[in-house]
Design a protein around this motif. Sequence first.
Motif, mmCIF file in Angstrom:
data_model
loop_
_atom_site.group_PDB
_atom_site.id
_atom_site.type_symbol
_atom_site.label_atom_id
_atom_site.label_comp_id
_atom_site.label_asym_id
_atom_site.label_seq_id
_atom_site.Cartn_x
_atom_site.Cartn_y
_atom_site.Cartn_z
ATOM 1 N N PRO A 128 -8.918 3.344 10.099
ATOM 2 C CA PRO A 128 -7.518 3.756 9.938
ATOM 3 C C PRO A 128 -6.849 4.168 11.250
ATOM 4 O O PRO A 128 -5.633 4.326 11.284
ATOM 5 N N ILE A 129 -7.644 4.339 12.307
ATOM 6 C CA ILE A 129 -7.067 4.731 13.592
ATOM 7 C C ILE A 129 -6.358 3.553 14.255
ATOM 8 O O ILE A 129 -5.340 3.723 14.929
ATOM 9 N N HIS A 130 -6.873 2.341 14.038
ATOM 10 C CA HIS A 130 -6.346 1.173 14.754
ATOM 11 C C HIS A 130 -5.657 0.142 13.860
ATOM 12 O O HIS A 130 -4.971 -0.747 14.373
ATOM 13 N N PHE A 131 -5.850 0.226 12.542
ATOM 14 C CA PHE A 131 -5.307 -0.809 11.657
ATOM 15 C C PHE A 131 -4.468 -0.188 10.532
ATOM 16 O O PHE A 131 -5.010 0.395 9.595
ATOM 17 N N PRO A 132 -3.135 -0.320 10.612
ATOM 18 C CA PRO A 132 -2.262 0.239 9.576
ATOM 19 C C PRO A 132 -2.193 -0.669 8.345
ATOM 20 O O PRO A 132 -2.497 -1.860 8.410
ATOM 21 N N ILE A 133 -1.797 -0.085 7.249
ATOM 22 C CA ILE A 133 -1.569 -0.858 6.023
ATOM 23 C C ILE A 133 -0.255 -1.635 6.150
ATOM 24 O O ILE A 133 0.720 -1.151 6.714
ATOM 25 N N TRP A 134 -0.265 -2.824 5.594
ATOM 26 C CA TRP A 134 0.922 -3.689 5.574
ATOM 27 C C TRP A 134 1.106 -4.202 4.156
ATOM 28 O O TRP A 134 0.164 -4.675 3.528
ATOM 29 N N ASP A 135 2.316 -4.072 3.622
ATOM 30 C CA ASP A 135 2.613 -4.637 2.302
ATOM 31 C C ASP A 135 4.100 -4.951 2.221
ATOM 32 O O ASP A 135 4.823 -4.803 3.209
ATOM 33 N N SER A 136 4.552 -5.383 1.061
ATOM 34 C CA SER A 136 5.946 -5.831 0.939
ATOM 35 C C SER A 136 6.930 -4.682 1.156
ATOM 36 O O SER A 136 8.015 -4.894 1.705
ATOM 37 N N ARG A 137 6.549 -3.479 0.764
ATOM 38 C CA ARG A 137 7.459 -2.338 0.933
ATOM 39 C C ARG A 137 7.589 -1.962 2.407
ATOM 40 O O ARG A 137 8.698 -1.676 2.884
ATOM 41 N N VAL A 138 6.486 -1.952 3.120
ATOM 42 C CA VAL A 138 6.545 -1.718 4.566
ATOM 43 C C VAL A 138 7.366 -2.818 5.234
ATOM 44 O O VAL A 138 8.208 -2.548 6.091
ATOM 45 N N ALA A 139 7.137 -4.056 4.814
ATOM 46 C CA ALA A 139 7.863 -5.187 5.407
ATOM 47 C C ALA A 139 9.370 -5.043 5.198
ATOM 48 O O ALA A 139 10.161 -5.270 6.132
ATOM 49 N N ARG A 140 9.770 -4.681 3.986
ATOM 50 C CA ARG A 140 11.203 -4.540 3.707
ATOM 51 C C ARG A 140 11.849 -3.482 4.597
ATOM 52 O O ARG A 140 12.929 -3.709 5.168
ATOM 53 N N ASN A 141 11.201 -2.327 4.735
ATOM 54 C CA ASN A 141 11.791 -1.253 5.523
ATOM 55 C C ASN A 141 11.659 -1.495 7.023
ATOM 56 O O ASN A 141 12.552 -1.125 7.798
ATOM 57 N N PHE A 142 10.576 -2.126 7.438
ATOM 58 C CA PHE A 142 10.380 -2.391 8.859
ATOM 59 C C PHE A 142 11.372 -3.428 9.377
ATOM 60 O O PHE A 142 11.810 -3.368 10.528
#
Length: 207
Positions: A128-142
Amino acid sequence: ENITKEDWLDMSEDLLEEELWKYSVDGANEQMYQGLRPARGKAIRYRDLLTAIHVAYAWMPTMLWKDGSKLLDEQNRQEFRTKYTRAFNRYLKSYKSELPKCEDVKYLMKFTNNSVVGLSKVLHIFDPIHFPIWDSRVARNFYWLRTDNPQVGSKVNWYLKWLETSRKWARDEIVIQRINELKQEYDFLQGMKSLRVVELVVFCWQE
């Protein structure tokens, strides 16, 4: 165009405590994740990898390995186990600091239903220090997207941009200062890695 660091800081000022608490990892889950991570210097075992992918897909609405035929034949199953266990170990070691190659991401995605979302969650469980979670909600806001299409998180190049940017922010002094303020404000964020807080803010923000 993706959000800026200043946008992230603004988002962090406009969060619902209820949302943050709901999606933060509690102590029991974190202990489980730690149990999956190999001791320092040790390699991931296939059974750890298999457990991690089932944990990751427990968060997701899709079915894991819809076509399981490749796992039924003994020879294919052994090749599958050896090939992907080695690949995940190599990936986690090689890409702690540098940005992964697109072809390497696509290769590992074959183990996670060809899903970059599923892959990001498996990698996050192990590191978890080097690899963040990615999903559709993160994508929409990012990316400032206004859509409910769950496929917005399926683009590998978008994930790589998120990986690069979130890592950069997690090392930024101003962002770290804001993360510490959030941890003081919300006790349940204590002990959470900086990268995870960066991701959680983007995930939980609501316009």
